[in-house]
Design an enzyme around this catalytic site. Structure first.
Site, PDB file in Angstrom:
ATOM      1  N   ARG A  82     -17.109 -49.507  23.797  1.00 57.68           N
ATOM      2  CA  ARG A  82     -16.247 -49.758  22.642  1.00 57.68           C
ATOM      3  C   ARG A  82     -15.737 -48.463  22.010  1.00 57.68           C
ATOM      4  O   ARG A  82     -14.645 -48.437  21.432  1.00 57.68           O
ATOM      5  CB  ARG A  82     -17.006 -50.595  21.601  1.00 57.68           C
ATOM      6  CG  ARG A  82     -16.112 -51.198  20.499  1.00 57.68           C
ATOM      7  CD  ARG A  82     -16.895 -52.202  19.667  1.00 57.68           C
ATOM      8  NE  ARG A  82     -16.047 -52.892  18.698  1.00 57.68           N
ATOM      9  CZ  ARG A  82     -16.022 -52.648  17.399  1.00 57.68           C
ATOM     10  NH1 ARG A  82     -16.821 -51.711  16.878  1.00 57.68           N
ATOM     11  NH2 ARG A  82     -15.234 -53.332  16.591  1.00 57.68           N
ATOM     12  N   ILE A 131      -9.402 -53.624  15.680  1.00 59.50           N
ATOM     13  CA  ILE A 131     -10.291 -54.016  16.769  1.00 59.50           C
ATOM     14  C   ILE A 131     -11.295 -54.973  16.134  1.00 59.50           C
ATOM     15  O   ILE A 131     -11.878 -54.682  15.085  1.00 59.50           O
ATOM     16  CB  ILE A 131     -10.995 -52.802  17.419  1.00 59.50           C
ATOM     17  CG1 ILE A 131     -11.920 -53.264  18.564  1.00 59.50           C
ATOM     18  CG2 ILE A 131     -11.732 -51.944  16.413  1.00 59.50           C
ATOM     19  CD1 ILE A 131     -12.503 -52.115  19.383  1.00 59.50           C
ATOM     20  N   SER A 132     -11.452 -56.145  16.726  1.00 62.19           N
ATOM     21  CA  SER A 132     -12.255 -57.191  16.106  1.00 62.19           C
ATOM     22  C   SER A 132     -13.716 -56.796  15.994  1.00 62.19           C
ATOM     23  O   SER A 132     -14.243 -56.010  16.791  1.00 62.19           O
ATOM     24  CB  SER A 132     -12.144 -58.492  16.907  1.00 62.19           C
ATOM     25  OG  SER A 132     -10.847 -59.028  16.817  1.00 62.19           O
ATOM     26  N   GLN A 133     -14.376 -57.368  15.000  1.00 63.85           N
ATOM     27  CA  GLN A 133     -15.818 -57.219  14.847  1.00 63.85           C
ATOM     28  C   GLN A 133     -16.508 -57.716  16.124  1.00 63.85           C
ATOM     29  O   GLN A 133     -16.161 -58.767  16.653  1.00 63.85           O
ATOM     30  CB  GLN A 133     -16.266 -58.055  13.652  1.00 63.85           C
ATOM     31  CG  GLN A 133     -17.746 -58.035  13.376  1.00 63.85           C
ATOM     32  CD  GLN A 133     -18.115 -58.969  12.228  1.00 63.85           C
ATOM     33  OE1 GLN A 133     -17.246 -59.609  11.629  1.00 63.85           O
ATOM     34  NE2 GLN A 133     -19.389 -59.067  11.929  1.00 63.85           N
TER      35      GLN A 133
END
Length: 218
Positions: free
Chosen positions: A41, A67-69
């Site tokens: 990530r 950027i999503s959790q």
């Protein structure tokens, strides 16, 4: 932007701790957790913000997007019940993190992004990481009809309703996962296509996504 393409014991340890956090929050699919533990990530972050990469938070990536959790990524992915070889349409490529998780699970991914700057960045970064989905630039709210039908469809932005055009692009037996609500909060909705014009819908937990923008959305 200074991106960091080094993955050593520190980064691997951070991913292991992230997986442990997601398990405690209720993510049970071992294949999804394994994928979270593998995808780097931090590759999606400017090096200045590396210390944010493995926190269970969303983070700005430019162009008004995030950027999503990781929990959200794992939650949506778990609902898709990905099987190796599934043909998956992803609406909203963003930085490509969710796409990498799907590819790790063995899906064949068609991913579409509306923001040209994000698209241009992602088509460079993902192949560098070894991930090769089918990339498209355009309005995700209308899907990608020429490659339909899909076994699974995932929407990574909040929509006011479930776009009918996406339902039509599902295989019978296929699953659509989409956050539906207003621009402040959405309920996660899963739709199972049981017949050509029949659907089974389930409304689940509350989330907050960036808005899905397009002809069939906001």
């Amino acid at each position: 932007m200074a991106y960091k393409f080094i993955d050593n014991y520190r980064e691997r340890g951070a991913r292991k701790r992230l997986v442990e956090i997601l398990e405690k929050k209720g993510i049970e699919d071992e294949k999804v957790l394994k994928a979270i533990g593998k995808v780097q990530r931090h590759y999606f972050f400017d090096e200045t913000f590396w210390n944010q990469a493995y926190k269970d938070i969303a983070f700005p990536i430019g162009e008004g997007q995030t950027i999503s959790q990781p929990y959200t990524v794992a939650y949506q992915t778990q609902l898709l019940h990905i099987q190796k070889g599934d043909k998956v349409l992803e609406i909203g490529t963003g930085c490509g993190y969710q796409c990498c998780i799907l590819l790790e699970l063995g899906a064949k991914v068609y991913t579409i992004e509306r923001q040209e700057k994000l698209y241009e960045r992602t088509i460079q970064v993902l192949p560098y990481m070894g991930y090769k989905p089918e990339f498209f630039l355009g309005d995700g709210s209308v899907g990608i009809a020429k490659h339909a039908p899909y076994d699974k469809i995932i929407v990574t932005a909040g929509a006011p309703t479930v776009p009918e055009t996406l339902l039509k692009q599902l295989n019978i037996g296929g699953i659509l996962v989409i956050p539906v609500g207003d621009e402040q909060s959405q309920k996660m909705v899963t739709v199972l296509k049981t017949a050509e014009n029949d659907y089974e819908r389930h409304v689940l937990d509350t989330f907050r996504f960036v808005p899905l923008v397009g002809d069939r959305a906001w």
